[in-house]
Write a protein that holds these residues in place. Structure first.
Motif, PDB file in Angstrom:
ATOM      1  N   MET A   1       0.901  -1.287  -0.019  1.00  0.00           N
ATOM      2  CA  MET A   1      -0.170   0.019   0.042  1.00  0.00           C
ATOM      3  C   MET A   1       0.782   1.113  -0.063  1.00  0.00           C
ATOM      4  O   MET A   1       1.791   1.159   0.757  1.00  0.00           O
ATOM      5  CB  MET A   1      -0.847  -0.081   1.139  1.00  0.00           C
ATOM      6  CG  MET A   1      -1.730  -1.088   1.212  1.00  0.00           C
ATOM      7  SD  MET A   1      -3.604  -0.542   1.227  1.00  0.00           S
ATOM      8  CE  MET A   1      -3.848  -0.144   2.775  1.00  0.00           C
ATOM      9  N   ASN A   2       0.453   2.227  -0.789  1.00  0.00           N
ATOM     10  CA  ASN A   2       1.311   3.463  -0.723  1.00  0.00           C
ATOM     11  C   ASN A   2       0.604   4.477   0.541  1.00  0.00           C
ATOM     12  O   ASN A   2      -0.281   3.947   1.006  1.00  0.00           O
ATOM     13  CB  ASN A   2       1.284   3.969  -1.965  1.00  0.00           C
ATOM     14  CG  ASN A   2       0.097   4.327  -2.804  1.00  0.00           C
ATOM     15  OD1 ASN A   2      -0.852   4.735  -2.008  1.00  0.00           O
ATOM     16  ND2 ASN A   2      -0.131   4.144  -3.942  1.00  0.00           N
ATOM     17  N   ALA A   3       1.067   5.773   0.303  1.00  0.00           N
ATOM     18  CA  ALA A   3       0.542   6.780   1.222  1.00  0.00           C
ATOM     19  C   ALA A   3      -0.674   7.473   0.694  1.00  0.00           C
ATOM     20  O   ALA A   3      -0.849   8.257   1.398  1.00  0.00           O
ATOM     21  CB  ALA A   3       2.051   7.882   1.349  1.00  0.00           C
TER      22      ALA A   3
ATOM     23  N   GLY B   1       2.383  -5.087  -9.379  1.00  0.00           N
ATOM     24  CA  GLY B   1       3.517  -5.813  -8.914  1.00  0.00           C
ATOM     25  C   GLY B   1       3.317  -6.515  -7.459  1.00  0.00           C
ATOM     26  O   GLY B   1       2.352  -6.425  -7.056  1.00  0.00           O
ATOM     27  N   ALA B   2       4.414  -7.162  -7.180  1.00  0.00           N
ATOM     28  CA  ALA B   2       4.219  -8.057  -5.604  1.00  0.00           C
ATOM     29  C   ALA B   2       4.135  -7.123  -4.714  1.00  0.00           C
ATOM     30  O   ALA B   2       4.500  -6.042  -4.542  1.00  0.00           O
ATOM     31  CB  ALA B   2       5.692  -8.759  -5.617  1.00  0.00           C
ATOM     32  N   GLY B   3       3.219  -7.579  -3.663  1.00  0.00           N
ATOM     33  CA  GLY B   3       2.838  -6.905  -2.531  1.00  0.00           C
ATOM     34  C   GLY B   3       1.895  -5.301  -2.828  1.00  0.00           C
ATOM     35  O   GLY B   3       1.854  -4.735  -1.779  1.00  0.00           O
ATOM     36  N   SER B   4       1.389  -5.473  -3.622  1.00  0.00           N
ATOM     37  CA  SER B   4       0.625  -4.167  -4.058  1.00  0.00           C
ATOM     38  C   SER B   4      -0.894  -4.139  -3.481  1.00  0.00           C
ATOM     39  O   SER B   4      -1.492  -3.341  -3.801  1.00  0.00           O
ATOM     40  CB  SER B   4       0.528  -3.996  -5.642  1.00  0.00           C
ATOM     41  OG  SER B   4       0.238  -4.791  -6.319  1.00  0.00           O
ATOM     42  N   GLY B   5      -1.289  -5.428  -3.363  1.00  0.00           N
ATOM     43  CA  GLY B   5      -2.562  -5.483  -2.976  1.00  0.00           C
ATOM     44  C   GLY B   5      -3.674  -6.116  -3.576  1.00  0.00           C
ATOM     45  O   GLY B   5      -5.037  -5.582  -3.737  1.00  0.00           O
ATOM     46  N   LYS B   6      -3.299  -6.970  -4.672  1.00  0.00           N
ATOM     47  CA  LYS B   6      -4.136  -7.660  -5.771  1.00  0.00           C
ATOM     48  C   LYS B   6      -5.186  -8.354  -5.041  1.00  0.00           C
ATOM     49  O   LYS B   6      -6.489  -8.388  -5.248  1.00  0.00           O
ATOM     50  CB  LYS B   6      -3.464  -8.277  -6.782  1.00  0.00           C
ATOM     51  CG  LYS B   6      -2.569  -7.413  -7.580  1.00  0.00           C
ATOM     52  CD  LYS B   6      -1.837  -8.302  -8.710  1.00  0.00           C
ATOM     53  CE  LYS B   6      -0.949  -9.050  -7.878  1.00  0.00           C
ATOM     54  NZ  LYS B   6       0.479  -8.567  -7.366  1.00  0.00           N
ATOM     55  N   THR B   7      -4.497  -9.000  -3.949  1.00  0.00           N
ATOM     56  CA  THR B   7      -5.376 -10.154  -3.237  1.00  0.00           C
ATOM     57  C   THR B   7      -6.746  -9.406  -2.689  1.00  0.00           C
ATOM     58  O   THR B   7      -7.775  -9.681  -2.529  1.00  0.00           O
ATOM     59  CB  THR B   7      -4.674 -10.940  -2.452  1.00  0.00           C
ATOM     60  OG1 THR B   7      -3.823 -11.917  -3.449  1.00  0.00           O
ATOM     61  CG2 THR B   7      -5.651 -12.204  -1.843  1.00  0.00           C
TER      62      THR B   7
END
Length: 67
Positions: free
Chosen positions: A1-3, A38-44
């Motif tokens: 997750m980003n800011a 990308g990996a770890g971006s919150g797709k799931t």
């Protein structure tokens, strides 16, 4: 997750924080949707929120598919 400011989906996953882009994908009106990131971006998390939103909107469970 980003800011980015977190958003939420009502009901089942109301406590699940989503970014603006994730919330947009989770609540899109399109029948079919492709989520790439990308990996770890919150797709799931995004797909889980989308399924919850679709179930809350009355879509039958037998009509939902994720690959």
């Amino acid at each position: 997750m980003n800011a980015e400011q977190p958003h939420t989906v009502s009901g089942i996953l109301s406590k699940l924080p989503l970014t603006a882009a994730q919330a947009q994908a989770a609540t899109a009106d399109d029948a079919a949707l492709v989520v790439t990131a990308g990996a770890g971006s919150g797709k799931t998390r995004t797909l889980a929120a989308r399924f919850a939103a679709m179930l809350e909107a009355g879509h039958p469970l037998r009509c939902l598919v994720a690959i």
